[in-house]
Design a protein around this motif. Sequence first.
Motif, PDB file in Angstrom:
ATOM      1  N   GLN A   1      -8.391  12.832   7.161  1.00  0.00           N
ATOM      2  CA  GLN A   1      -8.893  13.768   8.809  1.00  0.00           C
ATOM      3  C   GLN A   1      -7.539  14.108   9.575  1.00  0.00           C
ATOM      4  O   GLN A   1      -7.534  14.407  10.765  1.00  0.00           O
ATOM      5  N   LEU A   2      -7.350  12.673   9.971  1.00  0.00           N
ATOM      6  CA  LEU A   2      -5.867  12.716  10.687  1.00  0.00           C
ATOM      7  C   LEU A   2      -4.858  13.365  10.212  1.00  0.00           C
ATOM      8  O   LEU A   2      -4.398  14.429  11.083  1.00  0.00           O
ATOM      9  N   MET A   3      -4.653  13.861   9.102  1.00  0.00           N
ATOM     10  CA  MET A   3      -3.515  14.140   8.366  1.00  0.00           C
ATOM     11  C   MET A   3      -3.802  15.751   8.632  1.00  0.00           C
ATOM     12  O   MET A   3      -3.050  17.047   9.243  1.00  0.00           O
ATOM     13  N   TYR A   4      -5.107  16.714   8.658  1.00  0.00           N
ATOM     14  CA  TYR A   4      -5.435  18.484   9.322  1.00  0.00           C
ATOM     15  C   TYR A   4      -5.793  17.925  11.097  1.00  0.00           C
ATOM     16  O   TYR A   4      -5.040  19.170  11.343  1.00  0.00           O
ATOM     17  N   ARG A   5      -5.661  16.674  11.668  1.00  0.00           N
ATOM     18  CA  ARG A   5      -5.395  17.145  13.452  1.00  0.00           C
ATOM     19  C   ARG A   5      -4.021  17.443  13.187  1.00  0.00           C
ATOM     20  O   ARG A   5      -3.279  17.969  14.083  1.00  0.00           O
ATOM     21  N   LEU A   6      -3.379  16.658  12.873  1.00  0.00           N
ATOM     22  CA  LEU A   6      -1.881  16.674  12.581  1.00  0.00           C
ATOM     23  C   LEU A   6      -1.102  17.789  12.691  1.00  0.00           C
ATOM     24  O   LEU A   6      -0.182  18.242  12.790  1.00  0.00           O
ATOM     25  N   ALA A   7      -1.424  18.690  11.485  1.00  0.00           N
ATOM     26  CA  ALA A   7      -1.396  19.735  11.061  1.00  0.00           C
ATOM     27  C   ALA A   7      -1.541  20.625  11.917  1.00  0.00           C
ATOM     28  O   ALA A   7      -1.060  21.956  12.502  1.00  0.00           O
ATOM     29  N   LYS A   8      -2.701  20.504  12.647  1.00  0.00           N
ATOM     30  CA  LYS A   8      -3.082  21.504  13.492  1.00  0.00           C
ATOM     31  C   LYS A   8      -2.133  21.796  14.671  1.00  0.00           C
ATOM     32  O   LYS A   8      -1.603  22.758  15.335  1.00  0.00           O
TER      33      LYS A   8
ATOM     34  N   ILE B   1       0.724   9.033   8.965  1.00  0.00           N
ATOM     35  CA  ILE B   1      -0.297   9.205   8.875  1.00  0.00           C
ATOM     36  C   ILE B   1      -0.113   6.971   8.387  1.00  0.00           C
ATOM     37  O   ILE B   1      -1.394   6.443   8.437  1.00  0.00           O
ATOM     38  N   LYS B   2       1.299   6.891   7.662  1.00  0.00           N
ATOM     39  CA  LYS B   2       1.641   5.667   7.339  1.00  0.00           C
ATOM     40  C   LYS B   2       1.341   4.866   9.106  1.00  0.00           C
ATOM     41  O   LYS B   2       1.026   3.676   8.350  1.00  0.00           O
ATOM     42  N   GLU B   3       2.097   5.604   9.092  1.00  0.00           N
ATOM     43  CA  GLU B   3       2.353   4.691  11.141  1.00  0.00           C
ATOM     44  C   GLU B   3       0.714   4.359  11.543  1.00  0.00           C
ATOM     45  O   GLU B   3       0.597   3.054  12.033  1.00  0.00           O
ATOM     46  N   ALA B   4       0.119   5.365  11.679  1.00  0.00           N
ATOM     47  CA  ALA B   4      -0.940   4.706  11.464  1.00  0.00           C
ATOM     48  C   ALA B   4      -1.761   4.209  11.432  1.00  0.00           C
ATOM     49  O   ALA B   4      -2.727   3.468  11.908  1.00  0.00           O
ATOM     50  N   ILE B   5      -2.085   4.207   9.508  1.00  0.00           N
ATOM     51  CA  ILE B   5      -2.832   3.036   9.537  1.00  0.00           C
ATOM     52  C   ILE B   5      -2.225   1.092   9.786  1.00  0.00           C
ATOM     53  O   ILE B   5      -2.394   0.543  10.022  1.00  0.00           O
ATOM     54  N   LEU B   6      -0.487   1.161   9.981  1.00  0.00           N
ATOM     55  CA  LEU B   6       0.525   0.661  10.527  1.00  0.00           C
ATOM     56  C   LEU B   6      -0.151  -0.281  12.124  1.00  0.00           C
ATOM     57  O   LEU B   6      -0.360  -1.525  11.556  1.00  0.00           O
ATOM     58  N   GLU B   7      -0.347   1.057  12.357  1.00  0.00           N
ATOM     59  CA  GLU B   7      -0.638   0.495  13.503  1.00  0.00           C
ATOM     60  C   GLU B   7      -2.004   0.619  14.182  1.00  0.00           C
ATOM     61  O   GLU B   7      -2.976  -0.279  15.186  1.00  0.00           O
ATOM     62  N   GLY B   8      -2.644   0.259  13.030  1.00  0.00           N
ATOM     63  CA  GLY B   8      -4.767  -0.040  13.363  1.00  0.00           C
ATOM     64  C   GLY B   8      -5.081   1.232  13.625  1.00  0.00           C
ATOM     65  O   GLY B   8      -6.402   1.234  14.193  1.00  0.00           O
ATOM     66  N   GLN B   9      -4.487   2.579  13.857  1.00  0.00           N
ATOM     67  CA  GLN B   9      -5.596   3.383  14.846  1.00  0.00           C
ATOM     68  C   GLN B   9      -6.544   4.379  13.629  1.00  0.00           C
ATOM     69  O   GLN B   9      -7.733   4.441  14.315  1.00  0.00           O
ATOM     70  N   ILE B  10      -5.988   4.303  11.828  1.00  0.00           N
ATOM     71  CA  ILE B  10      -6.640   4.463  11.051  1.00  0.00           C
ATOM     72  C   ILE B  10      -7.274   3.040  10.237  1.00  0.00           C
ATOM     73  O   ILE B  10      -6.104   2.440  10.469  1.00  0.00           O
TER      74      ILE B  10
ATOM     75  N   PHE C   1       0.823  -1.150   0.243  1.00  0.00           N
ATOM     76  CA  PHE C   1       0.006   0.054   0.025  1.00  0.00           C
ATOM     77  C   PHE C   1       0.714   1.080  -0.356  1.00  0.00           C
ATOM     78  O   PHE C   1       2.189   1.110   0.505  1.00  0.00           O
ATOM     79  N   GLN C   2       0.709   2.574  -0.588  1.00  0.00           N
ATOM     80  CA  GLN C   2       0.904   3.456  -0.846  1.00  0.00           C
ATOM     81  C   GLN C   2       0.084   4.632   0.706  1.00  0.00           C
ATOM     82  O   GLN C   2      -1.197   4.235  -0.003  1.00  0.00           O
ATOM     83  N   PRO C   3       0.801   4.973   1.060  1.00  0.00           N
ATOM     84  CA  PRO C   3      -0.168   6.323   1.847  1.00  0.00           C
ATOM     85  C   PRO C   3      -1.118   6.793   1.500  1.00  0.00           C
ATOM     86  O   PRO C   3      -0.901   7.191   0.150  1.00  0.00           O
ATOM     87  N   PRO C   4      -2.635   6.385   1.384  1.00  0.00           N
ATOM     88  CA  PRO C   4      -3.482   7.626   1.176  1.00  0.00           C
ATOM     89  C   PRO C   4      -3.742   8.494   0.553  1.00  0.00           C
ATOM     90  O   PRO C   4      -3.957   9.099  -0.660  1.00  0.00           O
ATOM     91  N   VAL C   5      -2.793   9.335   1.464  1.00  0.00           N
ATOM     92  CA  VAL C   5      -2.408  11.172   1.436  1.00  0.00           C
ATOM     93  C   VAL C   5      -1.165  11.359   0.612  1.00  0.00           C
ATOM     94  O   VAL C   5       0.524  10.872   1.274  1.00  0.00           O
ATOM     95  N   SER C   6      -0.632  12.143  -0.517  1.00  0.00           N
ATOM     96  CA  SER C   6       0.804  11.902  -0.658  1.00  0.00           C
ATOM     97  C   SER C   6       1.171  13.271  -0.548  1.00  0.00           C
ATOM     98  O   SER C   6       0.465  14.163   0.012  1.00  0.00           O
ATOM     99  N   GLY C   7       2.518  13.051  -0.428  1.00  0.00           N
ATOM    100  CA  GLY C   7       3.533  14.570  -0.590  1.00  0.00           C
ATOM    101  C   GLY C   7       2.970  15.832  -1.263  1.00  0.00           C
ATOM    102  O   GLY C   7       2.624  16.426  -0.956  1.00  0.00           O
TER     103      GLY C   7
ATOM    104  N   ASN D   1      -6.918   2.089   6.084  1.00  0.00           N
ATOM    105  CA  ASN D   1      -6.360   2.657   5.392  1.00  0.00           C
ATOM    106  C   ASN D   1      -7.495   3.363   4.102  1.00  0.00           C
ATOM    107  O   ASN D   1      -7.281   2.338   3.259  1.00  0.00           O
ATOM    108  N   ASN D   2      -7.795   3.549   4.366  1.00  0.00           N
ATOM    109  CA  ASN D   2      -8.853   4.597   3.301  1.00  0.00           C
ATOM    110  C   ASN D   2      -8.562   6.409   3.400  1.00  0.00           C
ATOM    111  O   ASN D   2      -8.102   6.926   4.210  1.00  0.00           O
ATOM    112  N   LYS D   3      -8.420   6.888   1.950  1.00  0.00           N
ATOM    113  CA  LYS D   3      -8.350   8.372   2.137  1.00  0.00           C
ATOM    114  C   LYS D   3      -9.323   9.231   2.691  1.00  0.00           C
ATOM    115  O   LYS D   3      -8.573   9.698   3.818  1.00  0.00           O
ATOM    116  N   ASP D   4     -10.168   9.102   2.878  1.00  0.00           N
ATOM    117  CA  ASP D   4     -11.440   9.876   4.406  1.00  0.00           C
ATOM    118  C   ASP D   4     -11.050  10.182   5.237  1.00  0.00           C
ATOM    119  O   ASP D   4     -10.309  10.834   6.134  1.00  0.00           O
ATOM    120  N   GLN D   5     -10.325   9.024   5.890  1.00  0.00           N
ATOM    121  CA  GLN D   5      -9.927   8.909   7.664  1.00  0.00           C
ATOM    122  C   GLN D   5      -8.534   8.848   7.344  1.00  0.00           C
ATOM    123  O   GLN D   5      -7.913  10.063   8.300  1.00  0.00           O
TER     124      GLN D   5
END
Length: 476
Positions: A460-467, A442-451, A414-420, A453-457
């Motif tokens: 959402q995580l990307m915005y939280r991390l950025a904030k 984002i990749k680590e969150a998917i591998l750890e099962g925190q979210i 898999f490639q992280p759903p959100v690209s650089g 493996n889909n783009k919507d989640q």
Amino acid sequence: MNLTKEIAPFEVVKRVGECADALGLEAYVVGGFVRDLLLKRKNKKAKDIDFVCVGSGITLAKEVAASFGEHVPLSVFKNFGTAMIKLEDWELEFVGARKESYRHDSRKPIVEDGTLQEDQERRDFTINAMAISINKANYGELVDPFDGVRDLKRKLIRTPLDPDTTFSDDPLRMLRAVRFAAQLDFDIEPATFDGLIRNAERLKIISGERIIGELNKIILSETPSYGFKLLFVSKLLHQFFPEMVDLQGVDSVGDKSHKDNFYHTLQVLDNVSTTTDNLWLRWAAIMHDIAKPATKRFNKKVGWTFHGHEDKGARMTPKIFRKLKLPMDERMKYVQKLVRLHLRPIALVNDKVTDSAVRRLLYEAGDDVDDLMKLCRADVTSKNPNRVKRFLANFDKVERKIQEVEEKDHVRNFQPPVSGEEIMEIFGLSPSKIVGELKEEIKEAILEGQIENNKDQAIQLMYRLAKAKGITKKEN
């Protein structure tokens, strides 16, 4: 012995004979084609036929090409006095009979025109020195001056001349002796094998490309360990692959000793070879424990350890591939990956292992996870049948876990759903460390099962991390 019946299915042989008669040339089929014909062996390259004539092989090749009445691919190699015709699935090679002499520091011969007998004398082994006449006057007659037929029946590899002469002249023939023994399951005749030992160091004048070509054929034989044992005992392996030689031997302290990692590696190689013809998976078997000598330590409590040999072995892989003239491309990276990961699956046996550990293995192994499991299964070489049964049952369990997680999370390759690029566009960022950090988290969150493996989640995580990092969305 007359082999007219045996060569009858090969119309092209008769045609070459007719062309030779038209030119007044003696012509013969020679080499591997004759050997495999007598062995009734269906070689993958059975339609490669070598022809020798007493005279110009190039002239005969041109006559054969012209006889088809239409253009056929004809390649002429004037410097070597040879020519080749490619005709549908046939590859026909033509050469004039010749005799050869050698300088001590080179395997490149001084070539002169010769008789059929002189041509046969220069060949590597008796089983490759047989010729079948294809002239009308004695069509199908076998010319076998060195008892090649008898050696085929006895399953022996033997040189036609004194082995010291044969091997010193062209040291590559020593590897060919081992290769034919491995491919045909033949023995090497004792005097010939002694010649291998005496001349092993002559291999140093051979290019790495020629050596690896023969070694890969040995590795692709049905039971490659046989060829490696011959290479080891003859000291040929010592000349070009000392890292593998270093695996041999057993150290003991008190009542604690370790297994012989050379013979263990050969068993793993044979085990893998029963499941695949993939050359590079077989190379992964050869390389999987290559760093054990470098990582070997003795611990009074537990005995001998090889901690980190998988990582060290992965780091050694590019250097060994480069030295052996193996390809420095995706095939090397594939072997390197399997060496690095070969201990990982057994760690997943425990019932308490989380899905995240399985996801991480799937992510790292990608499409090669099935080959990794083949290697892991092959690595079980205990002489205790109950222990083997238990280990293989554990791997069954691991494979079920892998299948369950893959069906649920789809993380293999898999490639992280959100690209650089998307992160930079959304937040108006230039290429920078922060972009990589967001993508990695984002990749680590998917591998750890925190979210999932889909783009919507992932968005959402990307915005939280950025904030949390004080990064705001770019204003349109």
